[in-house]
Each structure stands twice: as structure tokens, then as C-alpha cells.
Design an enzyme around this catalytic site. Structure first.
Site, PDB file in Angstrom:
ATOM      1  N   GLN A   1       1.909  -0.161   6.535  1.00  0.00           N
ATOM      2  CA  GLN A   1       2.783   0.240   5.434  1.00  0.00           C
ATOM      3  C   GLN A   1       2.805   1.750   5.184  1.00  0.00           C
ATOM      4  O   GLN A   1       3.736   2.246   4.559  1.00  0.00           O
ATOM      5  CB  GLN A   1       2.377  -0.500   4.149  1.00  0.00           C
ATOM      6  CG  GLN A   1       2.617  -2.000   4.258  1.00  0.00           C
ATOM      7  CD  GLN A   1       2.194  -2.764   3.016  1.00  0.00           C
ATOM      8  OE1 GLN A   1       1.037  -3.124   2.876  1.00  0.00           O
ATOM      9  NE2 GLN A   1       3.123  -2.994   2.100  1.00  0.00           N
TER      10      GLN A   1
ATOM     11  N   ARG B   1      -9.018   1.905  -0.770  1.00  0.00           N
ATOM     12  CA  ARG B   1      -8.915   0.780   0.156  1.00  0.00           C
ATOM     13  C   ARG B   1      -7.782   1.054   1.132  1.00  0.00           C
ATOM     14  O   ARG B   1      -6.629   1.219   0.725  1.00  0.00           O
ATOM     15  CB  ARG B   1      -8.653  -0.517  -0.605  1.00  0.00           C
ATOM     16  CG  ARG B   1      -8.425  -1.691   0.323  1.00  0.00           C
ATOM     17  CD  ARG B   1      -8.244  -3.029  -0.408  1.00  0.00           C
ATOM     18  NE  ARG B   1      -7.973  -4.062   0.579  1.00  0.00           N
ATOM     19  CZ  ARG B   1      -6.963  -4.926   0.522  1.00  0.00           C
ATOM     20  NH1 ARG B   1      -6.136  -4.930  -0.498  1.00  0.00           N
ATOM     21  NH2 ARG B   1      -6.779  -5.798   1.479  1.00  0.00           N
TER      22      ARG B   1
ATOM     23  N   HIS C   1      -4.837  -6.356   8.117  1.00  0.00           N
ATOM     24  CA  HIS C   1      -3.775  -6.426   7.116  1.00  0.00           C
ATOM     25  C   HIS C   1      -2.452  -6.672   7.864  1.00  0.00           C
ATOM     26  O   HIS C   1      -1.524  -5.881   7.797  1.00  0.00           O
ATOM     27  CB  HIS C   1      -3.743  -5.155   6.274  1.00  0.00           C
ATOM     28  CG  HIS C   1      -3.088  -5.324   4.920  1.00  0.00           C
ATOM     29  ND1 HIS C   1      -3.738  -5.057   3.727  1.00  0.00           N
ATOM     30  CD2 HIS C   1      -1.840  -5.739   4.575  1.00  0.00           C
ATOM     31  CE1 HIS C   1      -2.906  -5.284   2.711  1.00  0.00           C
ATOM     32  NE2 HIS C   1      -1.757  -5.705   3.193  1.00  0.00           N
TER      33      HIS C   1
ATOM     34  N   ASN D   1      -6.877  -9.637   4.958  1.00  0.00           N
ATOM     35  CA  ASN D   1      -6.109  -9.567   3.726  1.00  0.00           C
ATOM     36  C   ASN D   1      -5.167 -10.753   3.602  1.00  0.00           C
ATOM     37  O   ASN D   1      -4.357 -11.002   4.506  1.00  0.00           O
ATOM     38  CB  ASN D   1      -5.263  -8.291   3.699  1.00  0.00           C
ATOM     39  CG  ASN D   1      -4.451  -8.186   2.421  1.00  0.00           C
ATOM     40  OD1 ASN D   1      -5.003  -8.039   1.334  1.00  0.00           O
ATOM     41  ND2 ASN D   1      -3.121  -8.310   2.529  1.00  0.00           N
ATOM     42  N   GLU D   2      -5.249 -11.470   2.501  1.00  0.00           N
ATOM     43  CA  GLU D   2      -4.322 -12.549   2.175  1.00  0.00           C
ATOM     44  C   GLU D   2      -3.992 -13.433   3.381  1.00  0.00           C
ATOM     45  O   GLU D   2      -2.874 -13.416   3.882  1.00  0.00           O
ATOM     46  CB  GLU D   2      -3.009 -11.971   1.613  1.00  0.00           C
ATOM     47  CG  GLU D   2      -3.192 -11.278   0.293  1.00  0.00           C
ATOM     48  CD  GLU D   2      -1.863 -10.889  -0.354  1.00  0.00           C
ATOM     49  OE1 GLU D   2      -0.823 -11.366   0.121  1.00  0.00           O
ATOM     50  OE2 GLU D   2      -1.878 -10.138  -1.319  1.00  0.00           O
TER      51      GLU D   2
ATOM     52  N   TYR E   1      -1.304 -10.403  -8.725  1.00  0.00           N
ATOM     53  CA  TYR E   1      -0.091  -9.739  -9.193  1.00  0.00           C
ATOM     54  C   TYR E   1       0.558 -10.445 -10.379  1.00  0.00           C
ATOM     55  O   TYR E   1       1.031  -9.819 -11.302  1.00  0.00           O
ATOM     56  CB  TYR E   1       0.938  -9.662  -8.058  1.00  0.00           C
ATOM     57  CG  TYR E   1       0.580  -8.667  -6.980  1.00  0.00           C
ATOM     58  CD1 TYR E   1       1.008  -7.356  -7.069  1.00  0.00           C
ATOM     59  CD2 TYR E   1      -0.190  -9.037  -5.890  1.00  0.00           C
ATOM     60  CE1 TYR E   1       0.685  -6.424  -6.087  1.00  0.00           C
ATOM     61  CE2 TYR E   1      -0.523  -8.114  -4.907  1.00  0.00           C
ATOM     62  CZ  TYR E   1      -0.078  -6.810  -5.015  1.00  0.00           C
ATOM     63  OH  TYR E   1      -0.403  -5.893  -4.050  1.00  0.00           O
TER      64      TYR E   1
ATOM     65  N   GLU F   1      -6.276  -5.686  -4.963  1.00  0.00           N
ATOM     66  CA  GLU F   1      -4.889  -5.263  -5.171  1.00  0.00           C
ATOM     67  C   GLU F   1      -4.413  -5.806  -6.499  1.00  0.00           C
ATOM     68  O   GLU F   1      -4.770  -6.927  -6.882  1.00  0.00           O
ATOM     69  CB  GLU F   1      -3.924  -5.826  -4.104  1.00  0.00           C
ATOM     70  CG  GLU F   1      -3.981  -5.151  -2.777  1.00  0.00           C
ATOM     71  CD  GLU F   1      -3.011  -5.792  -1.775  1.00  0.00           C
ATOM     72  OE1 GLU F   1      -1.951  -6.310  -2.193  1.00  0.00           O
ATOM     73  OE2 GLU F   1      -3.334  -5.781  -0.574  1.00  0.00           O
TER      74      GLU F   1
ATOM     75  N   TRP G   1      -2.605  -1.468  -6.396  1.00  0.00           N
ATOM     76  CA  TRP G   1      -1.619  -1.442  -5.318  1.00  0.00           C
ATOM     77  C   TRP G   1      -0.350  -0.869  -5.905  1.00  0.00           C
ATOM     78  O   TRP G   1       0.246  -1.501  -6.744  1.00  0.00           O
ATOM     79  CB  TRP G   1      -1.365  -2.824  -4.734  1.00  0.00           C
ATOM     80  CG  TRP G   1      -0.400  -2.719  -3.596  1.00  0.00           C
ATOM     81  CD1 TRP G   1       0.972  -2.705  -3.675  1.00  0.00           C
ATOM     82  CD2 TRP G   1      -0.736  -2.551  -2.215  1.00  0.00           C
ATOM     83  NE1 TRP G   1       1.505  -2.531  -2.444  1.00  0.00           N
ATOM     84  CE2 TRP G   1       0.487  -2.430  -1.526  1.00  0.00           C
ATOM     85  CE3 TRP G   1      -1.946  -2.469  -1.501  1.00  0.00           C
ATOM     86  CZ2 TRP G   1       0.532  -2.241  -0.140  1.00  0.00           C
ATOM     87  CZ3 TRP G   1      -1.888  -2.293  -0.135  1.00  0.00           C
ATOM     88  CH2 TRP G   1      -0.663  -2.183   0.528  1.00  0.00           C
TER      89      TRP G   1
ATOM     90  N   GLU H   1       7.421  -1.804   2.263  1.00  0.00           N
ATOM     91  CA  GLU H   1       7.099  -3.073   1.600  1.00  0.00           C
ATOM     92  C   GLU H   1       7.601  -4.252   2.449  1.00  0.00           C
ATOM     93  O   GLU H   1       8.431  -5.048   2.034  1.00  0.00           O
ATOM     94  CB  GLU H   1       7.664  -3.067   0.172  1.00  0.00           C
ATOM     95  CG  GLU H   1       7.496  -4.338  -0.649  1.00  0.00           C
ATOM     96  CD  GLU H   1       6.078  -4.870  -0.807  1.00  0.00           C
ATOM     97  OE1 GLU H   1       5.119  -4.104  -0.655  1.00  0.00           O
ATOM     98  OE2 GLU H   1       5.946  -6.070  -1.060  1.00  0.00           O
ATOM     99  N   TRP H   2       7.098  -4.335   3.680  1.00  0.00           N
ATOM    100  CA  TRP H   2       7.372  -5.457   4.582  1.00  0.00           C
ATOM    101  C   TRP H   2       8.865  -5.774   4.644  1.00  0.00           C
ATOM    102  O   TRP H   2       9.674  -4.868   4.837  1.00  0.00           O
ATOM    103  CB  TRP H   2       6.513  -6.669   4.188  1.00  0.00           C
ATOM    104  CG  TRP H   2       5.055  -6.315   4.076  1.00  0.00           C
ATOM    105  CD1 TRP H   2       4.312  -6.289   2.937  1.00  0.00           C
ATOM    106  CD2 TRP H   2       4.163  -5.894   5.132  1.00  0.00           C
ATOM    107  NE1 TRP H   2       3.019  -5.884   3.217  1.00  0.00           N
ATOM    108  CE2 TRP H   2       2.899  -5.641   4.543  1.00  0.00           C
ATOM    109  CE3 TRP H   2       4.291  -5.709   6.520  1.00  0.00           C
ATOM    110  CZ2 TRP H   2       1.782  -5.221   5.281  1.00  0.00           C
ATOM    111  CZ3 TRP H   2       3.183  -5.293   7.248  1.00  0.00           C
ATOM    112  CH2 TRP H   2       1.965  -5.055   6.638  1.00  0.00           C
TER     113      TRP H   2
HETATM  114  C1  PNW Z   1       0.555  -8.154  -1.070  1.00  0.00           C
HETATM  115  N1  PNW Z   1       3.423 -13.322  -3.707  1.00  0.00           N
HETATM  116  O1  PNW Z   1       1.373  -9.205  -0.644  1.00  0.00           O
HETATM  117  C2  PNW Z   1       0.163  -7.405   0.189  1.00  0.00           C
HETATM  118  O2  PNW Z   1      -1.230  -7.476   0.437  1.00  0.00           O
HETATM  119  C3  PNW Z   1       0.652  -5.990   0.258  1.00  0.00           C
HETATM  120  O3  PNW Z   1       0.641  -5.539   1.595  1.00  0.00           O
HETATM  121  C4  PNW Z   1       2.011  -5.910  -0.393  1.00  0.00           C
HETATM  122  O4  PNW Z   1       2.611  -4.652  -0.197  1.00  0.00           O
HETATM  123  C5  PNW Z   1       1.822  -6.206  -1.851  1.00  0.00           C
HETATM  124  O5  PNW Z   1       1.238  -7.468  -2.066  1.00  0.00           O
HETATM  125  C6  PNW Z   1       3.110  -6.138  -2.673  1.00  0.00           C
HETATM  126  O6  PNW Z   1       3.991  -7.163  -2.301  1.00  0.00           O
HETATM  127  C7  PNW Z   1       1.875 -10.167  -1.486  1.00  0.00           C
HETATM  128  O7  PNW Z   1       4.541 -13.833  -3.365  1.00  0.00           O
HETATM  129  C8  PNW Z   1       3.091 -10.737  -1.156  1.00  0.00           C
HETATM  130  O8  PNW Z   1       2.818 -13.788  -4.698  1.00  0.00           O
HETATM  131  C9  PNW Z   1       3.601 -11.786  -1.889  1.00  0.00           C
HETATM  132  C10 PNW Z   1       2.905 -12.268  -2.965  1.00  0.00           C
HETATM  133  C11 PNW Z   1       1.679 -11.706  -3.310  1.00  0.00           C
HETATM  134  C12 PNW Z   1       1.178 -10.675  -2.573  1.00  0.00           C
END
Ligand code: PNW
Length: 481
Positions: free
Chosen positions: A26, A84, A129, A174-175, A310, A376, A420, A427-428
Site C-alpha cells: 500500500q 507498524r 500483509h 494480517n487479517e 474498524y 489497526e 490506520w 486502498e486495495w
Molecule cells: C484492513 N471490513 O482491511 C487492512 O488490513 C488494511 O490493509 C486496509 O487498508 C484497512 O483495513 C482499511 O480498509 C479491512 O470489511 C478490510 O470489515 C475490510 C474490512 C476490515 C478491514
């Protein structure tokens, strides 16, 4: 808890760690420089059929590969204790294996780590990641194949060897749930569980490698980062309460229970998936089974739990049809967003501060209060808001206050919080259309100039105060102050 709406004017523990986060793909750019091999994300974004919102790529991104000093300067300005970032596996090992070790890739991370330490900022390093070496995807299908377990372990070992004398906080993956989604289409409701099974075993192996060969030398810590939003039942009817708990078990428990709990998948997952699989005509459950040895190795394979948090969802019971074979359908639930939670420009992200406290309470109750780092947490702001991102100040102020309640009122063992993100980045699938940064990055400027948003000033103040003073509403959010 009854004190949802009370604001706590107190400080965090003295040794509490504040930080910010990014990930390699990213921010780094330099996608094909200095011997780096391609990752699955390089391949994806260069495919003409790639569905990136603005048609962009991470080829240059924030160009962090060439801007170590700028990145470290922002962190110094914020006054944070840790940063991080993630290591790009194919930058260090272009073909995915140690025989391809790339000294220039290693040098970049050495330079970054040394610059951080020079500034008295602790590196917190994620090994994976999402940017898998394309070579391993081509060789055997990446995370679908068990061979990934040894390859990941070998890669982790290289990183411990090269950087372990200075990096004390390691996050393996990560996730993981996001990686299961990458492979989902190959066989919905089957591939997800195979990928997860390999991810868990890869984490566990890399944990034990550290434990056996590096811990006595460096005394660092290894954990995994799981993504969990809070799941609030739609009503207080039993079926909705159970549905919400099932949703947490399917998301957090899927990876967390094997490592932080019993060593095995949650009972409710095993039961639901087995029952449905048999009704659907599968010879056995679609959920793989750990061997007795694996169960023993899984349990306790951590020094801390990394939590990405989040947002929250509202959950109700909803039976799915047997013809729907998928991870979603296996849960018999329906997701929605509570309309009372403030919306953001990101569809899945509504603002619900107390969800963070509930997640932490859940982990404490179920897993014996492991040490936790929030790895994050954050939100995006839209283009109109720009530098004047008051919504992010609201978010950080209130989410961290709920975190403070989790620590002070509920006794949760939380050691740090990581925003974060340090700066706007790729952002993907949304490309550069979403802005999670405390700093804005000018992506049209070859220098990728970074400019603090208003929230950077707020975060700096929060870090400096290590909590909330009674008159915090009078704080001015000036970076210069
Ligand atoms: C995270 N959801 O992804 C990632 O670890 C980061 O790389 C990303 O940039 C960041 O959140 C912001 O999107 C997520 O749908 C993607 O709940 C989706 C979700 C949560 C986290």
C-alpha cells in the site's frame, strides 16, 4: 456495560504504546526495483481486467521505498512509540524461497528499521500483509497448498535472522480472513476453510520457530492480527443473540480459537459446517480437522493478540438454503449496519466507538485475557473534507476512550493502539479513492509530498497526554503546539 455514553477523563498506563500502521504494497512502490519479485498484487493490478476503482496500481504508491526519512519524520512529529509496517515477501525473497535472498530488499528494511530506532520508535513488523510472491502462487496455488506452511516458515526465519536483533514485535499474518476471500471463488465454502487451515498452521509453525531458535537471543514477541468488528444482536430474542455470538465465532473464533483458545475450531463452527456439509451431500465436513499433534501445537502459539478493529455490525438469525454452499451461508445469519451509527465514505465502515470495548471484553472472557495490541483502527475521509478531517478526530477520540474503559473499568490487558494509517495510501480495490491517513499524500506530485491533516495534530496531543485531561475539549489540534 451501562457507561457507554460516559467519557472517561483518565490516562492510559505509563507503558502504553501509541503507533501508526501501513503495509508494504500500500505504500512502498518500487514494485520492480532492485531485484524485487512480483507479488500476486502486482499481477492483479496489471491485469487489464483488474477491478481497481480508479484503475490505479501500487507501482509507486507513496514511494516509501525512496522516502524513509519523510516517513520517519512524520512519526517523529506525531511522537509515537511504534510504527507498524509490513515486509514484502517477494522483495526479500523474489521467488518466495531463501535461495533467492535479495540483499537490496534486505537493505531497505535494515535502513528503515535503523532510522526508526535512531528516532526511538519501535518497529512492529507484519510478515504477511497479502502480497504473496507470485512464484508461489504459480508453483502450487499459494495458500491452497500445504507446501505454503514450510515456505512461510522459511521466510519468517529469514526475517528473524536478518532483523530479529532489532525487531521485537512480530505479526505473522494480517487479517487471514481477507486471504481466504482471495481463494473463495475457486470453491466457495471449501477453499475458504482449506486456506484458513494452512494459514493457522503456517502461523503456528513460524511462532514455534521463533520460540525455539530466536527467543533466547532476542526476547521478542510473536502474534497474529485478526480483524474483528463488533457483532451486535438485532433484537434481544434468543435466536438473534445466538446468531451474533455465532458471527463472532465464525470470524474471530475461526482463527482465534485454535491459537488463543482450545487449540481447535469453535464447537459451533464444527457443528454448523458438519451438519450442512452432510445435508449437502459431502462425504465429510467441509471444515478440515487438526491432528492431535496440531491441536497441541496450536494452543498457546502466541505472545500477544493483534486486533484490527474498524466498525460494528448488527446481526440477526437467518436460515440459509442448503443449495447455498459458502462460508456466509454456513453461519445462518444476516448482517446489516445500524443506521444510527455515523456513516463514512466507506460502505462497510460505520462509526460505533463502544464496539471496540465489546470486542476486547469478548476476547478477555473467552481467551483468558491475553496481551492485546490494537494493530489497526481508523476511518477514511472523503475528498471534500481534505485536511479538515474532524470526523477522524471524533473517531480516534471516542474509540480510544472506549479502549481506555476496556483497560480501566474492565481490566483488559491492552498494551498499545495503532492508527490506520500513517498516511493516505493504495486502498486495495478502492485504489487512491479512500483516504485513511493522518497525513495526506499528493499522488500527483512526483515527490509524493505528505501534509498533516487536522487529525495528525489531535493524535499527537493524545499521544503526548497519554489519555484525556478534563479540559481536553479545549485542546487545540495544532501540530506546532
Ligand atoms: C484492513 N471490513 O482491511 C487492512 O488490513 C488494511 O490493509 C486496509 O487498508 C484497512 O483495513 C482499511 O480498509 C479491512 O470489511 C478490510 O470489515 C475490510 C474490512 C476490515 C478491514
Amino acid at each position: 456495560p451501562q457507561d457507554r455514553d460516559v467519557f472517561l477523563y483518565e490516562k492510559f498506563p505509563d507503558d502504553f504504546m501509541w503507533g501508526t500502521a501501513t503495509s508494504a504494497y500500500q505504500v512502498e512502490g518500487a514494485w520492480n526495483e532492485d531485484g524485487k519479485g512480483p507479488s500476486i498484487w502486482d499481477t492483479k493490478v496489471h491485469d487489464p481486467g483488474a477491478k481497481i476503482a480508479d484503475g490505479s496500481t501500487g507501482d509507486v504508491a507513496c514511494d516509501s521505498y525512496h522516502h524513509i526519512a519523510d516517513d520517519v519524520n512524520m512519526l517523529k512529529e506525531l511522537g509515537v512509540q511504534h510504527y507498524r509496517f509490513s515486509i514484502s515477501w517477494p522483495r526479500v525473497l523474489p521467488d518466495g524461497t531463501p535461495r533467492s535472498l535479495n540483499p537490496l530488499g534486505v537493505r531497505y528494511y535494515n535502513d528503515l528499521i535503523d532510522a526508526l530506532l535512531e528516532a526511538n520508535i519501535q518497529p512492529m513488523v507484519t510478515l504477511y500483509h497479502w502480497d504473496l510472491p507470485q512464484a508461489l502462487q504459480d508453483k502450487y496455488g499459494g495458500w491452497m497448498d500445504e507446501r505454503i506452511i514450510d515456505d512461510f516458515d522459511n521466510y519468517a526465519r529469514v526475517c528473524y535472522e536478518q532483523f530479529g536483533d532489532r525487531v521485537l514485535l512480530w505479526i505473522t499474518i494480517n487479517e487471514p480472513i481477507a486471504t481466504t476471500q482471495v481463494y473463495n471463488a475457486q470453491a466457495p465454502g471449501v477453499a475458504d476453510y482449506i486456506v484458513a487451515h494452512n494459514i493457522i498452521r503456517a502461523h503456528v509453525k513460524a511462532y514455534h520457530t521463533y520460540d525455539k531458535y530466536f527467543r533466547h537471543l532476542y526476547h521478542g514477541q510473536v502474534g497474529i492480527t485478526l480483524d474483528i468488528g463488533w457483532k451486535e444482536p438485532l433484537t434481544l430474542r434468543n435466536q438473534d443473540v445466538y446468531a451474533a455470538d455465532r458471527a463472532v465465532m465464525f470470524k474471530l473464533g475461526w482463527f482465534g480459537n485454535p491459537i488463543y483458545g482450545s487449540g481447535d475450531y469453535p464447537e459451533v463452527m464444527k457443528r454448523y459446517i458438519a451438519t450442512k456439509s452432510l445435508r449437502q451431500g459431502f462425504a465429510k465436513s467441509r471444515l478440515p480437522v487438526f491432528t492431535d499433534d496440531e491441536l497441541r501445537m496450536n494452543k498457546g502459539a502466541y505472545d500477544f493478540l493483534g486486533v484490527n478493529h474498524y466498525t460494528s455490525n448488527v446481526i440477526s438469525e437467518k436460515s440459509s438454503r442448503d443449495s447455498d454452499v459458502s462460508y456466509q451461508a454456513d453461519q445462518d445469519i444476516e448482517y446489516r449496519l445500524d443506521p444510527y451509527w455515523a456513516h463514512t465514505d466507506v460502505g462497510w465502515l460505520n462509526v460505533n466507538p463502544w464496539g471496540l470495548r465489546y470486542v476486547l471484553d469478548w476476547a478477555k472472557e473467552h481467551w483468558g485475557n491475553p496481551p492485546v495490541y490494537i494493530t489497526e483502527s481508523g476511518r477514511s475521509n472523503d475528498d471534500v473534507t481534505g485536511l479538515n478531517d474532524v470526523g477522524r478526530i471524533y473517531y480516534y477520540r471516542n474509540y480510544t476512550n472506549e479502549l481506555l474503559k476496556a483497560i480501566k473499568l474492565d481490566g483488559c490487558n491492552v498494551r498499545g493502539y495503532t492508527a490506520w494509517s500513517l498516511m493516505d495510501n493504495f486502498e486495495w480495490g478502492s485504489g487512491y479513492t479512500k483516504h485513511f491517513g493522518l497525513y495526506q499524500v499528493d499522488f500527483s506530485d512526483p515527490n509524493r509530498t505528505r501534509t498533516p491533516k487536522m487529525s495528525a495534530g489531535f493524535y499527537k496531543q493524545l499521544v503526548k497526554e497519554n489519555g484525556f485531561a478534563t479540559n481536553s475539549s479545549l485542546m487545540t489540534y495544532e501540530l506546532s503546539s
